[in-house]
Write an enzyme that holds these catalytic residues in place. Structure first.
Site, mmCIF file in Angstrom:
data_model
loop_
_atom_site.group_PDB
_atom_site.id
_atom_site.type_symbol
_atom_site.label_atom_id
_atom_site.label_comp_id
_atom_site.label_asym_id
_atom_site.label_seq_id
_atom_site.Cartn_x
_atom_site.Cartn_y
_atom_site.Cartn_z
ATOM 1 N N THR A 81 0.767 -1.314 -0.069
ATOM 2 C CA THR A 81 0.049 0.199 0.031
ATOM 3 C C THR A 81 0.939 1.282 -0.134
ATOM 4 O O THR A 81 0.606 2.282 -0.767
ATOM 5 C CB THR A 81 -0.827 0.047 1.220
ATOM 6 O OG1 THR A 81 -1.353 -1.412 1.475
ATOM 7 C CG2 THR A 81 -2.007 0.875 1.150
ATOM 8 N N HIS A 147 -8.302 -0.087 3.557
ATOM 9 C CA HIS A 147 -8.227 -1.697 3.541
ATOM 10 C C HIS A 147 -9.779 -2.466 3.774
ATOM 11 O O HIS A 147 -10.038 -3.461 3.619
ATOM 12 C CB HIS A 147 -7.488 -2.006 4.785
ATOM 13 C CG HIS A 147 -6.039 -1.751 4.726
ATOM 14 N ND1 HIS A 147 -5.180 -1.983 3.712
ATOM 15 C CD2 HIS A 147 -5.151 -1.405 5.898
ATOM 16 C CE1 HIS A 147 -3.949 -1.500 3.897
ATOM 17 N NE2 HIS A 147 -4.057 -1.200 5.392
ATOM 18 N N SER A 177 4.719 -10.620 6.202
ATOM 19 C CA SER A 177 5.061 -8.969 6.528
ATOM 20 C C SER A 177 3.924 -8.613 7.568
ATOM 21 O O SER A 177 4.400 -7.811 8.389
ATOM 22 C CB SER A 177 4.381 -8.349 5.134
ATOM 23 O OG SER A 177 4.613 -6.777 5.290
ATOM 24 N N ARG A 301 10.568 -2.850 5.074
ATOM 25 C CA ARG A 301 11.158 -3.866 5.848
ATOM 26 C C ARG A 301 12.115 -4.369 4.736
ATOM 27 O O ARG A 301 13.206 -4.044 4.772
ATOM 28 C CB ARG A 301 10.134 -4.876 6.223
ATOM 29 C CG ARG A 301 10.921 -5.936 7.228
ATOM 30 C CD ARG A 301 9.693 -7.078 7.906
ATOM 31 N NE ARG A 301 9.227 -7.652 6.688
ATOM 32 C CZ ARG A 301 9.617 -9.008 6.308
ATOM 33 N NH1 ARG A 301 10.566 -9.487 6.782
ATOM 34 N NH2 ARG A 301 9.062 -9.543 5.372
ATOM 35 N N GLY A 303 10.666 -5.585 1.159
ATOM 36 C CA GLY A 303 10.145 -5.227 -0.064
ATOM 37 C C GLY A 303 10.443 -6.210 -1.217
ATOM 38 O O GLY A 303 10.618 -5.971 -2.201
HETATM 39 N N1 LIG Z 1 8.880 1.053 -2.302
HETATM 40 C C1 LIG Z 1 8.685 -0.246 -2.204
HETATM 41 N N2 LIG Z 1 8.637 -1.136 -3.026
HETATM 42 C C2 LIG Z 1 8.635 -2.189 -2.566
HETATM 43 N N3 LIG Z 1 7.932 -2.784 -1.461
HETATM 44 C C3 LIG Z 1 7.851 -1.862 -0.498
HETATM 45 C C4 LIG Z 1 7.995 -0.464 -0.627
HETATM 46 N N4 LIG Z 1 7.515 0.230 0.234
HETATM 47 C C5 LIG Z 1 7.055 -0.588 1.244
HETATM 48 N N5 LIG Z 1 7.197 -1.723 0.740
HETATM 49 C C6 LIG Z 1 6.672 -3.244 1.330
HETATM 50 O O1 LIG Z 1 5.480 -3.193 1.258
HETATM 51 C C7 LIG Z 1 5.089 -3.963 2.712
HETATM 52 C C8 LIG Z 1 4.326 -3.288 3.542
HETATM 53 O O2 LIG Z 1 2.936 -3.157 3.055
HETATM 54 P P1 LIG Z 1 1.857 -2.043 3.080
HETATM 55 O O3 LIG Z 1 2.629 -0.662 2.695
HETATM 56 O O4 LIG Z 1 0.707 -2.527 2.381
HETATM 57 O O5 LIG Z 1 1.473 -1.911 4.530
HETATM 58 S S1 LIG Z 1 0.243 -1.216 5.277
HETATM 59 O O6 LIG Z 1 -0.782 -2.328 5.075
HETATM 60 O O7 LIG Z 1 -0.059 -0.064 4.612
HETATM 61 O O8 LIG Z 1 0.505 -1.365 6.819
HETATM 62 C C9 LIG Z 1 6.339 -4.411 3.416
HETATM 63 O O9 LIG Z 1 6.791 -5.532 2.842
HETATM 64 P P2 LIG Z 1 7.726 -6.593 3.634
HETATM 65 O O10 LIG Z 1 9.000 -5.951 3.693
HETATM 66 O O11 LIG Z 1 7.575 -7.939 3.006
HETATM 67 O O12 LIG Z 1 7.280 -6.775 5.007
HETATM 68 C C10 LIG Z 1 7.163 -3.199 2.666
HETATM 69 O O13 LIG Z 1 8.742 -3.677 2.980
#
Ligand SMILES: Nc1ncnc2c1ncn2[C@@H]1O[C@H](COP(=O)(O)OS(=O)(=O)O)[C@@H](OP(=O)(O)O)[C@H]1O
Length: 335
Positions: A81, A147, A177, A301, A303
């Site tokens: 998100t 959500h 995650s 975290r 990603g």
């Molecule tokens: N720029 C970018 N690129 C790739 N991945 C990213 C990015 N920003 C956030 N993340 C990863 O997205 C995961 C967090 O999910 P959300 O942003 O949906 O969290 S929330 O629902 O809004 O709380 C979390 O995933 P995990 O690393 O697997 O825990 C984040 O690391």
């Protein structure tokens, strides 16, 4: 029980105080389970919510009026998100804010994406007695997020011509995650959530905004019947073919990239600005906090696709794959 100091840093949607009478009455009629972070989860319209979050849900259902021009980002928790908010914000505002990282003034360099694109039920409508004044939002389109499952969207979202961008992710990675995230938010006095216990709950559908599969399936089916209203996206596609997905997103929200923009590198500028490396290394995201209490760094975290393999056993992976297969495959949806 969390200590007093811990309660003061717990995000509002995880608190259980200051509930409206209406929310208390609704809660008294709902199935309840022990929560992952907050004490309780309540099953409302088929999906699980924390106590205070439920108040935000009821309030935004009652008060939020979508405009035909609005854009709403909807996602299952932990599906990317934060990243999609950054993409969509920079896409829609590219004429006012040059996304080239040479531009030292871009709002994403100084603000977490969740501040720029607020959640309806978790931010704007979380306080029942202080409704947001959305008339002061002069930018068009207005950009919000939620959500909420399809069934719980405010009626005006379903009935207006507003656009919905839906994002989900392989449930194995989304679960891991979420497990990490909720451990970060849990009061220290409650220790860590056991992986097995959280996993069993997730499989039973008892997770934030779960069941995961019902959430995804509803939006998948709506996106097939109303492709101009709902764009269905996956984290894995954003990772694997970002240029293409960003171009499709721009077309969907009515502002496709022109040939001149393509040639000037605007697509690549947005991708670079919103990349994990860039966003997670900004001071604002290393040190800042949302007004609701979460540290910005909690949203970044690793990603990656497939991190679940570093945490789940082969049996757990098999179990989640089987549930996904049983619930989604016949509808043409696979992860
Ligand atoms: N720029 C970018 N690129 C790739 N991945 C990213 C990015 N920003 C956030 N993340 C990863 O997205 C995961 C967090 O999910 P959300 O942003 O949906 O969290 S929330 O629902 O809004 O709380 C979390 O995933 P995990 O690393 O697997 O825990 C984040 O690391």
């Amino acid at each position: 029980m969390p200590t007093e100091a811990e309660s003061s840093v717990t995000p509002k949607y995880l608190q259980e105080n200051e509930l409206s009478q209406e929310c208390k009455e609704v809660i008294s009629t709902l199935p309840m389970e022990r929560g992952w972070v907050a004490s309780h989860l309540h099953q409302y319209q088929g999906f699980w919510h924390t106590t205070r979050q439920l108040q935000g849900v009821l309030s935004c259902q009652k008060h939020f009026k979508a405009l035909d021009t609005d854009v709403l980002i909807v996602s299952t928790p932990k599906s990317g998100t934060t990243w999609l908010k950054a993409w969509t914000f920079s896409l829609l505002h590219r004429n006012q804010h040059d996304p080239n990282t040479q531009n030292q003034n871009h709002p994403l360099l100084f603000n977490n994406p969740h501040f720029l694109v607020p959640f309806l039920e978790l931010d704007l409508y979380i306080d029942d007695n202080t409704l947001p004044d959305l008339t002061s939002l002069i930018t068009s389109p207005r950009l919000f997020s939620t959500h909420l499952p399809y069934v719980s969207l405010p009626k005006s979202v379903q009935e207006s011509a507003c656009k919905i961008i839906y994002l989900c992710r392989d449930p194995k990675d989304a679960f891991i995650s979420l497990w990490h995230f909720t451990n970060m938010l849990r009061p220290k006095s409650r220790g860590m959530n056991s992986l097995q216990e959280a996993f069993d709950k997730f499989c039973r559908g008892v997770s934030l905004y779960g069941p995961f599969w019902a959430h995804v399936l509803d939006y998948w089916q709506k996106s097939l019947s109303e492709p101009n209203k709902i764009m269905f996206m996956r984290f894995e596609e954003m990772k694997m073919k970002p240029r293409l997905v960003l171009q499709e997103l721009a077309t969907f929200v009515g502002c496709p990239f022109s040939k001149e923009e393509e040639e000037a590198g605007v697509v690549d500028h947005i991708l670079k600005l919103c990349s994990f490396d860039n966003l997670s290394n900004l001071q604002v995201n290393k040190n800042g906090k949302l007004s609701s209490g979460e540290e910005h760094k909690a949203f970044f975290r690793c990603g990656q696709i497939g991190d679940c393999k570093n945490h789940l056993t082969a049996e757990m992976i098999q179990q989640l794959n089987t549930i996904t297969q049983e619930k989604l495959a016949e509808h043409g949806l696979r992860f």
